[in-house]
Write an enzyme that holds these catalytic residues in place. Sequence first.
Site, PDB file in Angstrom:
ATOM      1  N   CYS A 159    -108.387  47.572 -59.810  1.00 35.76           N
ATOM      2  CA  CYS A 159    -109.533  46.708 -59.510  1.00 35.76           C
ATOM      3  C   CYS A 159    -109.973  45.907 -60.739  1.00 35.76           C
ATOM      4  O   CYS A 159    -109.756  46.327 -61.867  1.00 35.76           O
ATOM      5  CB  CYS A 159    -110.697  47.557 -59.042  1.00 35.76           C
ATOM      6  N   ARG A 197    -103.566  42.361 -62.700  1.00 37.35           N
ATOM      7  CA  ARG A 197    -103.800  43.805 -62.672  1.00 37.35           C
ATOM      8  C   ARG A 197    -103.313  44.430 -61.368  1.00 37.35           C
ATOM      9  O   ARG A 197    -103.223  45.641 -61.258  1.00 37.35           O
ATOM     10  CB  ARG A 197    -105.293  44.093 -62.843  1.00 37.35           C
ATOM     11  N   TRP A 206    -108.080  47.230 -55.426  1.00 34.97           N
ATOM     12  CA  TRP A 206    -106.794  47.903 -55.214  1.00 34.97           C
ATOM     13  C   TRP A 206    -107.154  49.203 -54.523  1.00 34.97           C
ATOM     14  O   TRP A 206    -107.738  50.104 -55.125  1.00 34.97           O
ATOM     15  CB  TRP A 206    -106.121  48.144 -56.558  1.00 34.97           C
ATOM     16  N   ASN A 257    -115.507  49.474 -60.098  1.00 29.77           N
ATOM     17  CA  ASN A 257    -114.159  49.956 -60.447  1.00 29.77           C
ATOM     18  C   ASN A 257    -114.254  51.449 -60.724  1.00 29.77           C
ATOM     19  O   ASN A 257    -115.218  51.882 -61.352  1.00 29.77           O
ATOM     20  CB  ASN A 257    -113.660  49.296 -61.738  1.00 29.77           C
ATOM     21  N   GLY A 258    -113.268  52.206 -60.298  1.00 31.78           N
ATOM     22  CA  GLY A 258    -113.269  53.643 -60.556  1.00 31.78           C
ATOM     23  C   GLY A 258    -113.309  54.420 -59.255  1.00 31.78           C
ATOM     24  O   GLY A 258    -113.038  53.865 -58.177  1.00 31.78           O
ATOM     25  N   GLU A 290     -85.923  54.387 -68.865  1.00 28.12           N
ATOM     26  CA  GLU A 290     -86.713  53.160 -68.799  1.00 28.12           C
ATOM     27  C   GLU A 290     -85.986  52.087 -67.969  1.00 28.12           C
ATOM     28  O   GLU A 290     -86.606  51.364 -67.185  1.00 28.12           O
ATOM     29  CB  GLU A 290     -87.000  52.673 -70.235  1.00 28.12           C
ATOM     30  N   LYS A 340     -87.531  50.348 -64.676  1.00 24.20           N
ATOM     31  CA  LYS A 340     -87.691  48.895 -64.549  1.00 24.20           C
ATOM     32  C   LYS A 340     -87.071  48.409 -63.245  1.00 24.20           C
ATOM     33  O   LYS A 340     -87.658  47.631 -62.517  1.00 24.20           O
ATOM     34  CB  LYS A 340     -87.035  48.138 -65.718  1.00 24.20           C
ATOM     35  N   GLU A 369     -89.116  49.613 -60.124  1.00 22.99           N
ATOM     36  CA  GLU A 369     -90.468  49.104 -59.902  1.00 22.99           C
ATOM     37  C   GLU A 369     -90.521  47.632 -59.519  1.00 22.99           C
ATOM     38  O   GLU A 369     -91.422  47.238 -58.790  1.00 22.99           O
ATOM     39  CB  GLU A 369     -91.409  49.422 -61.071  1.00 22.99           C
ATOM     40  N   HIS A 417     -73.527  68.099 -63.739  1.00 18.83           N
ATOM     41  CA  HIS A 417     -74.301  69.225 -63.216  1.00 18.83           C
ATOM     42  C   HIS A 417     -74.989  68.884 -61.898  1.00 18.83           C
ATOM     43  O   HIS A 417     -75.933  69.559 -61.495  1.00 18.83           O
ATOM     44  CB  HIS A 417     -75.327  69.678 -64.258  1.00 18.83           C
ATOM     45  N   LYS A 472    -101.300  46.983 -62.918  1.00 19.70           N
ATOM     46  CA  LYS A 472    -100.992  46.926 -64.351  1.00 19.70           C
ATOM     47  C   LYS A 472    -101.647  48.073 -65.100  1.00 19.70           C
ATOM     48  O   LYS A 472    -101.054  48.688 -65.958  1.00 19.70           O
ATOM     49  CB  LYS A 472    -101.482  45.582 -64.923  1.00 19.70           C
TER      50      LYS A 472
HETATM   51  O1  M6R Z   1    -101.050  51.016 -70.030  1.00 19.59           O
HETATM   52  P1  M6R Z   1    -100.095  52.168 -70.153  1.00 19.59           P
HETATM   53  O2  M6R Z   1     -99.035  51.951 -71.152  1.00 19.59           O
HETATM   54  O3  M6R Z   1    -100.816  53.476 -70.413  1.00 19.59           O
HETATM   55  O4  M6R Z   1     -99.419  52.300 -68.741  1.00 19.59           O
HETATM   56  C1  M6R Z   1     -98.593  53.383 -68.439  1.00 19.59           C
HETATM   57  C2  M6R Z   1     -97.805  53.133 -67.184  1.00 19.59           C
HETATM   58  O5  M6R Z   1     -98.664  52.958 -66.095  1.00 19.59           O
HETATM   59  C3  M6R Z   1     -96.905  51.896 -67.318  1.00 19.59           C
HETATM   60  O6  M6R Z   1     -96.051  51.984 -68.407  1.00 19.59           O
HETATM   61  C4  M6R Z   1     -96.086  51.705 -66.030  1.00 19.59           C
HETATM   62  O7  M6R Z   1     -95.161  52.734 -65.904  1.00 19.59           O
HETATM   63  C5  M6R Z   1     -95.407  50.342 -66.051  1.00 19.59           C
HETATM   64  N1  M6R Z   1     -95.557  49.711 -64.768  1.00 19.59           N
HETATM   65  C6  M6R Z   1     -93.953  50.421 -66.347  1.00 19.59           C
HETATM   66  O8  M6R Z   1     -93.366  49.167 -66.345  1.00 19.59           O
END
Ligand code: M6R
Length: 607
Positions: free
Chosen positions: A2, A27, A73, A99-100, A480, A484, A487, A503, A602
């Site tokens: 949000c 966001r 959100w 927000n929250g 990672e 990527k 997501e 394994h 985000k």
């Molecule tokens: O703001 P942060 O680095 O704490 O965020 C952590 C994760 O939410 C963030 O890295 C998320 O996994 C990304 N979407 C990855 O691309």
Amino acid sequence: MCGIIGYCGPKPVKEVLIEGLKRLEYRGYDSAGIAIVNDKGLELIKRRGKILDLKKSIPEKVKGFYGIGHTRWATHGGVTDINAHPHVDCTGKIAIAHNGIIENYSSLKEVLLKEGHTFKSDTDSEVIAHLVEKYYDGSLEHAVKEAVSLLKGTYGIVCISVDEPNTIIGARNGSPLVLGIGDNEMFIASDVTAIVAHTKQVVYLEDGEVVKLTRDGFTTTDLRENPIEKEVEHISWELEEIEKAGYSHFMEKEIFEQPEAVKRAMSGRILHPEASAHLGGLNLTNRDLINIERVKIIGAGTSYYAGMVGAYLLESIARVPAQAEIASELRYRNPVVERNTLYFAVSQSGETADTLYAMRELQRKGATVLGICNVVGSTIARESDGGVYIHSGPEIAVASTKAFSSQITVFYLFSLLLARMRNMSFDEGARYIENLQSIPVKIEKVLSRKNEIERIARKYSHYKDFLFLGRGFNFPVALEGALKLKEISYIHAEGYTAAEIKHGPIALINEETPSVFLIPNDSLKEKILSNVKEVKARGGKVIAIATEGDGEIEDIADDVFYIPETAEAFYPYLMVVPLQLFAYFSAIELGRNVDQPRNLAKSVTVE
Ligand code: M6R
């Protein structure tokens, strides 16, 4: 996640709110709304969908000079027009955006319902509007304080009322709020991005603070009416830095910003005369540093993987036992805080709830936790016992890219610092610095060949499952790369250490499951090549990321992307970039919303 924007001043508020909400789009959100007070009373317009839909639905005649806006959100209640914020009380005179998460909202709602309040939405947030209504006695500020003192959970709230013109009340607990000071105008937002086009003078609210804002200025108090002096800070991010600068997507721009981002993260932190590093914000003496017996690193998502690279570095370079852990797991397993253990909380946004709460739990147990954050003034940056900013500049795309490279840079520097106090000689330190400083140019070389990765991504984007395999320093990079890809392209991908496939995961291998192997020319290369052969023998396709000059890999792999040679410990920088580009071009090929992938936000400020 949000977003909030509020404005009070001479400009037409509708435009300021819509522009602010557009800037908060990055966001992630599913609905949006605004509430404006004018001579007709309170005008409320909210919609599920995009800001553009909201903008189109605002009648031309809606005018006014102060109001609040919100991007939602969904957490409590579906994605509907009614559940979108702002929410209003029974009289329709008070509006709030939140927000929250209000954890005790059902018990509060029960009481309010018994008292005759009627609710329109399924959200937890609406209780706040009714509580403010209940406690309103001529002072909106007082009513907000009474209301929030009953809330359990997290909030960043803005509130307006027809009965108190030209006033916005903001309150914060666990969800960020920042004020923007303009010329005869004031802003309030959850994120500086929403207001940076108007002003660079900002004030960050702390938990437990309530602000009353009019176009002439603001006053801050705590819930017991004690006045609080706030410091005005100047932010240095330029608006252009937040925009796409000619790239098709923020993600592409941010991938290409990595050489600069890495340089910025190093800038002023290398001590050539001592062949060491200097990290100003650590708040630790040399004696503290030499007494460190163990390092533990927490984070989520990409930040956790950066922490894993950090742990590998600290052990192999500085010979300090180190371990990375997912923050949300650490928080709930009643962690043991050992003596002489230094903790790092890694977070791009500095607002990730899982990381923040784990950090607080560690601090409660007496741990020293240093933050590695990008967003200046973010909650983790402020609440940690010290720390290092990565100075990446704003990262807008939901998929984190440049933050990863900058976060690991901090670990390269910190490992150097500790190593030079322990086992590393001056000459070794000097060579290490040389390797580190050559990285930005090598990343540029990788980026200059983006077309090759684009070709490979197009070729493979129709596959439904991928394995990403690496070892040692590059195992976290494999994780990672898989993150990527899933997501932003929604292709299923798993990251593994290459040795582990025999394994279990090798059972997945067939012609339909390609594997992306990270094969630098390092001490583990021969071992990884055996794994490649195991995969090829079972009909699996292999995409290799290998070191320039390693021609033999072409004979085994189906496709190879070459990266420049570097010292063993530095390959994560060069391995991660092709994987980011691979995910990016796969997502483009599949027509995905690259910067705002579905279901993601985000900044994840809920648990
Ligand atoms: O703001 P942060 O680095 O704490 O965020 C952590 C994760 O939410 C963030 O890295 C998320 O996994 C990304 N979407 C990855 O691309």
